[in-house]
Design an enzyme around this catalytic site. Structure first.
Site, short mmCIF file in Angstrom:
data_model
loop_
_atom_site.label_atom_id
_atom_site.label_comp_id
_atom_site.label_asym_id
_atom_site.label_seq_id
_atom_site.Cartn_x
_atom_site.Cartn_y
_atom_site.Cartn_z
N GLY A 189 18.87 36.31 83.41
CA GLY A 189 19.23 36.34 81.99
C GLY A 189 20.61 35.76 81.71
O GLY A 189 21.12 35.88 80.60
N LYS A 207 34.01 26.48 71.84
CA LYS A 207 35.09 27.45 72.03
C LYS A 207 36.43 26.72 72.14
O LYS A 207 37.44 27.14 71.55
CB LYS A 207 34.82 28.28 73.28
CG LYS A 207 33.58 29.17 73.13
CD LYS A 207 33.12 29.71 74.48
CE LYS A 207 31.87 30.57 74.32
NZ LYS A 207 31.26 30.89 75.64
#
Lengths: 436, 436
Positions: A189, A207
């Site tokens: 995940g 970012k």
């Protein structure tokens, strides 16, 4: 005690659910710490019927974030929907236009509309907090927009994508290929089914764009970022890096140069004994170099429901601790209208060390030819070695070059010249070295 | 633009002079960033005639900080005098009693009077900011009292004394003795002529006490800290640590246990491949483990005029950005009156791994005797080895033990039993191992 702070949460995924749980379980202590209660009075999420294991009794449900932002009697909109446009953008605009504070974890939205939203917020006297948008739980936004006030930042760089750092760490530690490690990341995940956004560097770029603005006071320029992902990093590169005393990390780097601001995201060699080289797995790290403070490095969890919720909670608490409408921390570190135009430094002018890995046919004169091409482009070599790990007699031979600081333009020309020589077996690998 | 923020600076040493210079040189950009000008209207320092290379024209000079705090028309007192009592304390009390905000870099004052001063500040609606008091330029105060709001911290630890870290780094890198490295630190100005306060751990303890309160919400208990300095760390310890995959750092550690809060400052073995092990020289680092965020580590300059001035400036800017008297960040992370009593965990109950270095006479049965003493105290050993680097046939022999997690009490009893056996050539060395 002052009136409670009424919040509306848009988005009840991992982060939103985690936030609801924390606010409910710790309501008493938060009320003490903040000087007033934080009360969830409204929520909005896509699927109303889904069981999230949350107690939403007494909380008004809105079918869209925008409707909530327009109608709910909230002091703060917490936007956890995500996406550069669409529902998130509409809700944030609606809230700000009412003078409602916004807390968001949405890097894509800020990378695209950040300056405009900051101007709106400042005109309306609303706060726009977004600690969770960059490097998860690491308080880098607060450090840049508050702690470093007055400093001139010269460089900011960091590991801002846990997926890539997990893959690179696993490749090195277990000697596995990029593909094998990506699969494992997906299984755990850590990586999406479509991993391109992470592994090609786009996530880091969003970012970085936000940090660049906070650090240098220029407008957000997310489309002006040089981008190289990690998908063509091989185990050979990682091993050669280690032999030379380096480790490969996907870094986002923003750097002030004479010709403008460099913004780049690419695999980078950092010295093995540097602090940032030890940052393993999904952990993130951001370093800031500034003229008064010196160098500051922060390391912490870059993603995950709880770490992100922690950053969101910190932003909410900052608002709860101030009386509404009076704190004036500029959204992007300085008043948004005072941000300067972004002046892009050309990547060709980037200066630094380079690692070059060439796979060549095993024949006389290759070494000399390579060294000559470098010399013709005024590239000074720190080392040029045949890499013994992978050499078999008569078969393709690996040659590793490490250059002293040189211009990207010269490297590109030299590599082009070498490619024209026909002794290369496959594409040359070029990895930038960053001083850390 | 709002009225300017009028500040008075007490103390014009390295930090104060640096601050004056920055505020003057960057007055225009600070006014833009903060939304109003920051104006130095008063100063106070010991020697009025000394040439500090500063332009103090138009600034009112006060002979004592207290007089300035009582009489000057300032919004903020910046206290850079230092000391747990005396002039600094008087000035801070005088300012707070008038409702004037205080920014201070004074760890000793806070370690002694912090709770009382926080109560005063909160009653008067004044802010008391002290980012510079702990770990210089690292924004750890802001992280703990703002970013981590709502988190339950379980442990905080760090390298908070540059002098000690410089000495330990130099000992390892150059193979020099503690004394030689201390002298070099003194020559470079990293250590005082009387270095005891730094190398015996007191300085770290002051900082740790402040962080403990912010992290755990208990009253400051600077006198309840277990203290061991670095003066008896030998080059043999450092080399043995390296052989075992560790590095020795002077850490301050505060840790919540079932029986209370452990606060301890002592030389500590940290894994060589941990991030904090790479923090070299005068650099500081602080790590915080909390339940929502996870682990956060910050690395940066812990001292120096500019780095400290940067933290002071950040504190001033926070006040400048708020309208006076309205922001309510609790001084110590939660309202000072809600701080709980400090509940001290006994050091004897500390649990962790231990490194034990014994210098013994080279005779039969010693190994067995040592192992037996350990077993009698239920201490499980990870390893017990004769340390080859320093062994000469027939001469004293070095034995290194590394234990699994065990109780301090058991270690003390075992070491006492070993000492009674008479085969020890000198005092046993015991160094705690910290999981990082």
């Amino acid at each position: 005690m002052a009136d409670s702070l009424r919040i509306g949460i848009a988005g009840l995924g991992t982060v939103g659910s985690s936030l609801v749980r924390i606010l409910q379980q710790r309501s008493k202590e938060l009320a003490i710490t903040c000087g007033r209660a934080i009360e969830i009075i409204a929520v909005s999420a896509r699927d109303r019927s889904r069981d999230r294991g949350l107690d939403l009794a007494g909380i008004t449900w809105f079918d869209t974030p925008e409707e909530m932002a327009k109608k709910a009697e909230i002091d703060v909109l917490v936007e956890l929907v995500g996406g550069a446009s669409g529902a998130a953008e509409k809700a944030v605009r609606a809230a700000l236009s009412r003078g409602i504070h916004v807390v968001t974890a949405n890097k894509a939205l800020l990378a695209k509309h950040g300056v405009e939203l900051a101007i709106m917020a400042e005109e309306k006297g609303a706060l726009l907090n977004f600690e969770a948008a960059v490097a998860g739980g690491i308080p880098i936004i607060k450090a840049l927009r508050e702690s470093l006030t007055g400093n001139h930042v010269s460089r900011i760089y960091g590991i801002m994508n846990g997926t890539c750092n997990y893959i690179l760490t696993k490749m090195e530690k277990e000697g596995l290929s990029f593909e094998a490690c990506l699969k494992e990341a997906q299984r755990l995940g850590y990586a999406e089914a479509d991993p391109a956004f992470d592994i090609e560097g786009n996530d880091t770029a969003h970012k970085l764009a936000i940090l660049t603005t906070l650090a240098f006071g220029s407008k957000i320029a997310a489309d002006d970022i040089y981008l190289e992902g990690i998908s063509n990093i091989s185990i050979e590169d990682i091993q050669a890096a280690a032999d030379l005393g380096y480790r490969i990390k996907l870094l986002g780097v923003a750097h002030v140069t004479e010709s403008g601001i460099e913004q780049r995201v690419h695999p980078t060699m950092v010295p093995l004994d540097s602090v940032i080289a030890q940052v393993d797995g999904v952990t993130n790290a951001v370093a800031v170099e500034s003229d008064i403070l010196g160098e500051l490095l922060m390391v912490g969890p870059g993603a995950g429901g709880n770490a992100t919720a922690s950053a969101v909670l910190g932003d909410i608490a900052d608002i709860a601790k101030s009386r509404p409408g009076v704190q004036q921390v500029p959204v992007l570190g300085r008043p948004a209208k005072s941000l300067t135009e972004y002046r892009r430094a050309k990547m060709k002018s980037h200066e630094g060390g380079y690692f070059i890995r060439l796979t060549v046919k095993d024949k006389a004169g290759v070494f000399a030819s390579i060294a000559t091409r470098m010399a013709e482009n005024n590239i000074s070599l720190e080392s040029i070695v045949q890499h013994s790990r992978v050499h078999t007699e008569g078969g393709p031979q690996t040659i590793i070059l490490v250059t002293h600081a040189t211009m990207e333009d010269a490297i590109r020309k030299a590599v082009k010249a070498i490619k024209s020589e026909k002794y290369l077996v496959n594409e040359p690998q070029v990895i930038r070295i960053e001083r850390t």
